[in-house]
Motif scaffolding. Structure first.
Motif, PDB file in Angstrom:
ATOM      1  N   LEU A   1      -1.767  68.820 -46.296  1.00  0.00           N
ATOM      2  CA  LEU A   1      -2.641  68.522 -47.426  1.00  0.00           C
ATOM      3  C   LEU A   1      -3.111  69.799 -48.106  1.00  0.00           C
ATOM      4  O   LEU A   1      -3.609  69.771 -49.218  1.00  0.00           O
ATOM      5  CB  LEU A   1      -3.869  67.737 -46.955  1.00  0.00           C
TER       6      LEU A   1
ATOM      7  N   MET B   1      -6.426  59.208 -51.059  1.00  0.00           N
ATOM      8  CA  MET B   1      -5.847  58.547 -49.884  1.00  0.00           C
ATOM      9  C   MET B   1      -4.377  58.211 -50.130  1.00  0.00           C
ATOM     10  O   MET B   1      -3.516  58.479 -49.296  1.00  0.00           O
ATOM     11  CB  MET B   1      -6.659  57.289 -49.558  1.00  0.00           C
TER      12      MET B   1
ATOM     13  N   ALA C   1      -2.368  61.194 -49.905  1.00  0.00           N
ATOM     14  CA  ALA C   1      -2.294  61.691 -48.523  1.00  0.00           C
ATOM     15  C   ALA C   1      -1.286  60.891 -47.716  1.00  0.00           C
ATOM     16  O   ALA C   1      -0.538  61.444 -46.924  1.00  0.00           O
ATOM     17  CB  ALA C   1      -3.678  61.634 -47.873  1.00  0.00           C
TER      18      ALA C   1
ATOM     19  N   ARG D   1       4.693  63.784 -45.661  1.00  0.00           N
ATOM     20  CA  ARG D   1       3.475  63.092 -45.212  1.00  0.00           C
ATOM     21  C   ARG D   1       3.764  61.600 -45.059  1.00  0.00           C
ATOM     22  O   ARG D   1       3.343  60.952 -44.102  1.00  0.00           O
ATOM     23  CB  ARG D   1       2.337  63.274 -46.226  1.00  0.00           C
TER      24      ARG D   1
ATOM     25  N   VAL E   1      -5.368  66.626 -53.813  1.00  0.00           N
ATOM     26  CA  VAL E   1      -5.516  65.594 -52.789  1.00  0.00           C
ATOM     27  C   VAL E   1      -6.796  65.789 -51.982  1.00  0.00           C
ATOM     28  O   VAL E   1      -7.575  64.862 -51.789  1.00  0.00           O
ATOM     29  CB  VAL E   1      -4.295  65.600 -51.842  1.00  0.00           C
ATOM     30  N   LEU E   2      -7.020  67.008 -51.544  1.00  0.00           N
ATOM     31  CA  LEU E   2      -8.196  67.252 -50.701  1.00  0.00           C
ATOM     32  C   LEU E   2      -9.490  67.020 -51.451  1.00  0.00           C
ATOM     33  O   LEU E   2     -10.409  66.386 -50.957  1.00  0.00           O
ATOM     34  CB  LEU E   2      -8.169  68.698 -50.187  1.00  0.00           C
TER      35      LEU E   2
ATOM     36  N   LEU F   1     -10.027  63.397 -51.884  1.00  0.00           N
ATOM     37  CA  LEU F   1     -10.421  62.723 -50.647  1.00  0.00           C
ATOM     38  C   LEU F   1     -11.893  62.925 -50.338  1.00  0.00           C
ATOM     39  O   LEU F   1     -12.556  62.049 -49.810  1.00  0.00           O
ATOM     40  CB  LEU F   1      -9.589  63.255 -49.483  1.00  0.00           C
TER      41      LEU F   1
ATOM     42  N   PHE G   1      -2.542  59.011 -41.242  1.00  0.00           N
ATOM     43  CA  PHE G   1      -3.901  59.509 -41.427  1.00  0.00           C
ATOM     44  C   PHE G   1      -4.937  58.458 -41.070  1.00  0.00           C
ATOM     45  O   PHE G   1      -4.783  57.279 -41.389  1.00  0.00           O
ATOM     46  CB  PHE G   1      -4.149  59.896 -42.886  1.00  0.00           C
TER      47      PHE G   1
END
Lengths: 851, 253
Positions: free
Chosen positions: B70, A758, A761, B97, A844-845, A848, B103
């Motif tokens: 992302l 997070m 992100a 970002r 990051v993905l 998450l 988000f």
């Protein structure tokens, strides 16, 4: 279930490895110590066995009391009785003394505390040395020298050199170069010169005396048989008769007690500290992993695993980690022993070396300690794992139930702390044996560390709120998150910090303790000495030739030269120094700190009165008016009436008598002189007088001339060397605690994977993320550092106060403490490197979507 | 282009906040090759609330991840607020970002040790920026979190937590807010609260929101609904009712 344990370890490789390192380093140190000291032990045995290889029976004087390091001698004429014994082929007196060759102006003495020997020559059939060039010395003024020093000083057979003896410098001719045994036994850093018996007796004031009488048996007569015959032929009960083998083993044992055992126990003590730190880390790691695996354990419980099986799986994991770490530690220990051997050699403490020895005892001890501590440290976390209810498997974010005794933790910690404090107090003030006192002291310290570690969870939040302000100012938002992360799980942070606390605490303690010793010595010189120059004995059994005194008195600018001598004596069951002084000159060079009496007493001492240092007086339970019975190392006895007491645990630490009273108690070779305090005439430069004294004493290499500052510097440098060694040894514990920080961070990051996703992100850069983790590590290390410094100061202060009567002074090491605090911050930064990198690398993905 | 165009133009125009051109995303190679996105071109104008729908594996999440910087496409281009994402390194992408994108996640993703207010301010704090107090007050008012600001996430309901997350996304006035199943973890009542908030963000605060959702009632508040299947946009519609949305989805499965 065991298969599951293995699979678990395999999937958590990094964590398992980091946990293992915590215990591995401690085991490495134990293994290295045992291997190294076994090696030293064996080397000593080899040396003495090689020395006695040709000797069947040894006769020596029984010392009047044990535990003295002064050599004792027997009447050399005993050899005549021995030669008459049936079965004796050869018998010869032998003297072992200290001295060295001066070749072309260079002193070829030993290095690193090993002795510089001058031995009396023996006939070849008893002599462990063989000439490889030239011959053995025969006539007066001839010497033969060991190959090592001949090489070092480029000494040639036939060359004229000098020999430093107790009686001053003598001119000698080198007639031979020697090899010890068959040439493959190293003597460490020691040096050897052989000289004819009569020369050695004369130059070391040992006329008619011998250290040993060595006997060679005729063919067909065994060592044991000959020993019995010699024993039967000698009526003197104060003589010891041994076989060559027995004597070699005894001497090796004594030397090993003196050196090997001290190295062994000192290193093992530090290894113990490392293990203790490792135990904290293992406890913490298991606590965290058990908490993280709550759902996994709950799932296992739902599918039918019993509590016992859960317990077994956690402890099984600990057992395996302990086993792997111990095995690796044993192997690394071999490398450590090898490296330490090389290191000792490189810094001049050349230890006699043999091959690496891995005894079964070493293996057993290492496995027992390594596995034992790991399993022990995992028991509480394992018990908590068994308390997880199966229902937790179904809950999102299920947490570990609070331990049954959690609410009693503060009370238990306080009890432990009080016990620890009591242990330390008892260790400091009791009058038991030194070993007993040290053990209680160390045990007390461990309990206090434990108590503080248990209680420190309560200070984590307050500390973080204080530190959070500057960190927030420096690092902004990530600083704030870092602070909160550190405080998130106070117990976790506290235990991690506690591991560092132990290392830092001991570093601070050692600094204060050693500083106290240094200060006590410099303080004693400043407060007690009125003299500016001191002539003292350099080695050589602590005695200097009587001729030194008139030589010093003759130097221009010397106002007073006051002689001091002494001998080792036994009073009751304790060993003390009997100090002979000159009552007329002493008050001019030395200020008594009287507890009962005055300088006026000095003139009244005569031959039967004594002054006693106050701590010794307490030990002996004597007061002025009482008497002390002394037994001298020479075997002579005397009784003194105590007339006064004074305090000086450093310079005149013993029983003070007038010189004439000392004389009858001396061994024949002792001059009764070991120190001359020199007071410089008013208006004369100390430097000039010191130069004059040095010039006047050129002929006496055993006399060392120092100004007060030089004495202080010498003491300081000796003490500093010890301090550096202690620091190096404690550094290992600090390194282990760094792994603890690394481990906790890695585990915490793993837990917070989704948060990190997070943060990334929403725009946290990798650099910011690394900074965030670094700050968390720094907060942890600051907590550990501050607690360590506080405890170290407390321990240092307590020990200095407790040993005040021994002269220890508490000095607050401000600058060092600042350095240690900075170093603990650096430690945190270092520990954060790996975890920060791992966190920054997270995708990051993936992070998450991490569950 | 097999997508039918009903409401918005797929081509780039001035005022488009997010513009994707010919995006492809391929996982694996050879026989095991999967085309998660297969030539998607789409633009989102400022002030629009768009919903992206489609069955599992349709590529809707991949599309959102790529648009939000992302994840990186195998081919094609993405412009966010005029900045081309292709060729940006991780650092620049992160800063983009931070500065331009907000988000809202399915699992709220609040930091448990921070209060609601601190969580709202978190991205701005990380950026080292000061939140505009008036705007913050407006957001707090809009989210109805006034009395809960000093509470930690564990003390808030799911709906409240997600409203905190929406406020967090809005505080820096980003160019676009991406929602990844923002109601996926909420019941229908609290879903409604969060959706209202997103709607107001567009209507009252002129924000741009793109959300991926499974929930027809969530998509029903959108100005525009995109349907994906097999990595392609199969329908690009304007406002649809929940019923129409469900009908379309049935045809896709």
């Amino acid at each position: 279930m065991f298969g599951l344990v293995l699979r678990g370890l395999a999937t958590r490789k990094l964590r398992s490895a980091l946990t293992a390192i915590a215990i591995l380093l401690g085991v490495t140190m134990i293994s290295g110590t045992l291997v190294l000291t076994d090696q030293i032990d064996r080397a000593f045995v080899q040396i003495f066995q090689a020395g006695n290889a040709k000797i069947d029976v040894v006769i020596k004087q029984k010392p009047p009391f044990e535990n003295v390091q002064t050599s004792v001698y027997l009447d050399a004429a005993v050899v005549d009785q021995v030669r008459k014994v049936d079965g004796v082929k050869t018998a010869d007196p032998f003297i072992q003394s200290e001295g060295y060759l001066i070749a072309n102006g260079e002193s070829l003495n030993s290095t690193g505390g090993a002795p510089s020997f001058v031995f009396s020559n023996l006939p070849q059939d008893l002599n462990p040395y063989t000439p490889i060039d030239g011959r053995l010395p025969e006539a007066s003024g001839e010497v033969a020298v060991a190959k090592e020093i001949a090489d070092k000083g480029k000494v040639k057979v036939g060359s004229k050199q000098q020999l430093a003896t107790q009686d001053g410098i003598k001119d000698v001719t080198v007639v031979g170069i020697l090899q010890y045994g068959n040439g493959d036994t190293s003597l460490g850093g020691s040096t050897t010169v052989l000289a004819p018996l009569a020369d050695v007796q004369q130059w070391w004031a040992l006329e008619g005396k011998a250290s040993y009488i060595y006997v060679k048996a005729q063919d067909g007569v065994s060592q044991g048989e000959l020993k019995d015959r010699v024993r039967a032929a000698l009526p003197q009960q104060d003589l010891i008769v041994q076989t060559g083998r027995e004597d070699a083993d005894e001497q090796a044992g004594q030397l090993n007690d003196l050196i090997g055992k001290i190295i062994r126990y000192a290193l093992l003590a530090f290894a113990g500290v490392a293990i203790l730190v490792g135990a904290f880390i293992i406890y913490n790691t298991f606590s965290i992993t058990v908490a993280q695996r709550t759902r996994e354990f709950a799932m296992l419980r739902t599918i039918g695993a019993s509590r016992r099986q859960i317990l077994a799986s956690v402890i099984g994991e600990a057992f395996l980690i302990g086993l792997l770490a111990s095995v690796a530690g044993i192997v690394l220990g071999l490398g450590l022993a090898w490296g330490l051997g090389k290191l000792f050699g490189a810094i001049g403490f050349g230890l006699p070396a043999t091959g690496l020895i891995l005894s079964w005892q070493t293996v057993v001890v290492c496995l027992a300690v390594g596995i034992g501590i790991t399993v022990l440290a995992s028991i509480f976390p394992a018990l908590r794992a068994t308390r997880i209810a199966p229902i937790a498997a179904l809950r999102e974010g299920a947490t570990l139930p609070v331990g049954r005794f959690a609410k009693f933790t503060p009370a238990i910690a306080v009890v432990i702390g009080v016990l620890g404090g009591a242990g330390m107090a008892y260790g400091l003030i009791s009058s038991g044996s030194t070993t007993g006192r040290l053990t209680t002291l160390a045990g007390g310290a461990i309990l206090i560390f434990l108590a503080v570690a248990m209680l420190s969870r309560y200070i984590v939040r307050p500390v973080v709120s204080v530190l959070g302000v500057p960190i927030g100012a420096v690092a902004g938002g990530v600083g704030r998150i870092a602070s909160e992360n550190a405080a998130r799980n106070p117990a976790r942070t506290a235990v991690t910090a506690a591991a560092l606390m132990i290392g830092i605490g001991l570093v601070v303690f050692v600094t204060i303790f050693v500083g106290g010793i240094k200060a006590s010595f410099t303080g004693a010189i400043d407060s007690s000495l009125k003299s500016e120059i001191t002539v003292s004995a350099r080695g050589f059994g602590g005695t200097i030739p009587a001729a030194v005194l008139p030589a010093v008195q003759g130097v221009e600018g010397v106002q007073t030269a006051s002689p001091v001598g002494g001998t080792a004596v036994q009073i009751g069951n304790g060993g003390y120094a009997l100090i002979g002084i000159d009552p007329t000159t002493l008050p001019e060079v030395y200020a008594f700190d009287w507890t009962d009496g005055s300088d006026a007493l000095l003139g009244t001492l005569g031959t039967d009165k004594a002054l006693v240092e106050s701590t010794i007086a307490e030990e002996l339970k004597v007061k002025p008016g009482g008497t002390v019975d002394v037994l001298s190392i020479s075997g002579a006895k005397a009784t003194f009436t105590v007339v006064g007491t004074y305090t000086d645990p450093t310079i005149l630490n013993g029983i003070v008598v007038d010189q004439p009273a000392l004389k009858p108690l001396l061994q024949s070779n002792a001059t009764g002189l070991n120190t001359v305090f020199v007071r410089v005439a008013d208006g004369t430069s100390v430097e000039t007088v010191q130069a004059g004294v040095e010039e006047a004493l050129k002929q006496f290499p055993t006399a060392q001339v120092q100004s007060n500052q030089e004495q202080k510097d010498q003491a300081a440098s000796g003490v500093n060397t010890i301090l550096v060694i202690f620091y190096a040894l404690l550094a290992l514990s600090v390194v282990i605690s760094l792994f603890g920080i690394v481990n906790t961070l890695v585990l915490s990051i793993f837990e917070r994977t989704r948060e990190i996703g997070m943060l990334r992100a929403v725009g946290t850069t990798r650099r910011q993320l690394r900074a965030m983790i670094r700050w968390e590590a720094v907060i942890t290390s600051i907590i550990g550092g501050v607690l360590g410094v506080l405890l170290g100061i407390l321990f240092g202060w307590a020990v200095c106060k407790g040993l005040e009567s021994d002269g220890l002074v508490f000095v607050f090491p401000t600058s060092q403490i600042l350095i240690f605090l900075v170093l603990s911050i650096v430690a945190g930064v270092l520990a954060a490197i790996l975890p920060a990198r791992r966190a920054a690398k997270l995708d990051v993905l993936a992070a998450l979507s991490y569950e | 282009m097999s997508a039918e165009t009903e409401a918005a133009t797929p081509t780039s125009a001035v005022g488009d906040v997010v513009v994707a051109t010919d995006l492809t995303k391929i996982y694996g190679e050879g026989d095991s090759e999967v085309r998660a996105l297969d030539g998607v071109s789409v633009s989102f104008p400022k002030g629009q609330l768009a919903a992206v729908m489609g069955p599992s594996g349709s590529g809707k999440s991949t599309l959102m991840h790529i648009l939000a910087g992302l994840d990186r496409p195998t081919g094609g281009s993405v412009l966010v607020d005029g900045t081309e994402l292709a060729g940006l390194n991780d650092q620049k992408l992160t800063l983009l970002r931070r500065d331009k994108i907000g988000f809202v996640f399915q699992f709220f993703n609040l930091l448990p040790m921070l209060t609601a207010k601190e969580n709202i301010e978190l991205p701005m704090k990380i950026a080292g920026a000061k939140p505009d107090p008036e705007w913050e007050a407006t957001l707090v008012e809009a989210t109805g979190l006034g009395t809960r600001l000093t509470h930690k996430p564990a003390e808030l309901s799911g709906g409240q937590q997600q409203r905190v997350a929406v406020a967090r996304a809005l505080l820096s006035k980003p160019a676009v807010i991406f929602g990844d199943e923002p109601t996926g973890n909420l019941d229908s009542k609290t879903s409604g609260e969060v959706l209202d908030l997103l709607r107001r963000a567009v209507d009252e605060f002129d924000q741009t929101v793109i959300m991926v959702t499974h929930d027809a009632s969530a998509a029903a508040i959108a100005d525009r609904v995109l349907f994906l299947r097999d990595g392609k946009i199969v329908r690009d519609a304007g406002r649809l009712s929940a019923g129409e949305i469900l009908d379309t989805i049935k045809t896709l499965e």
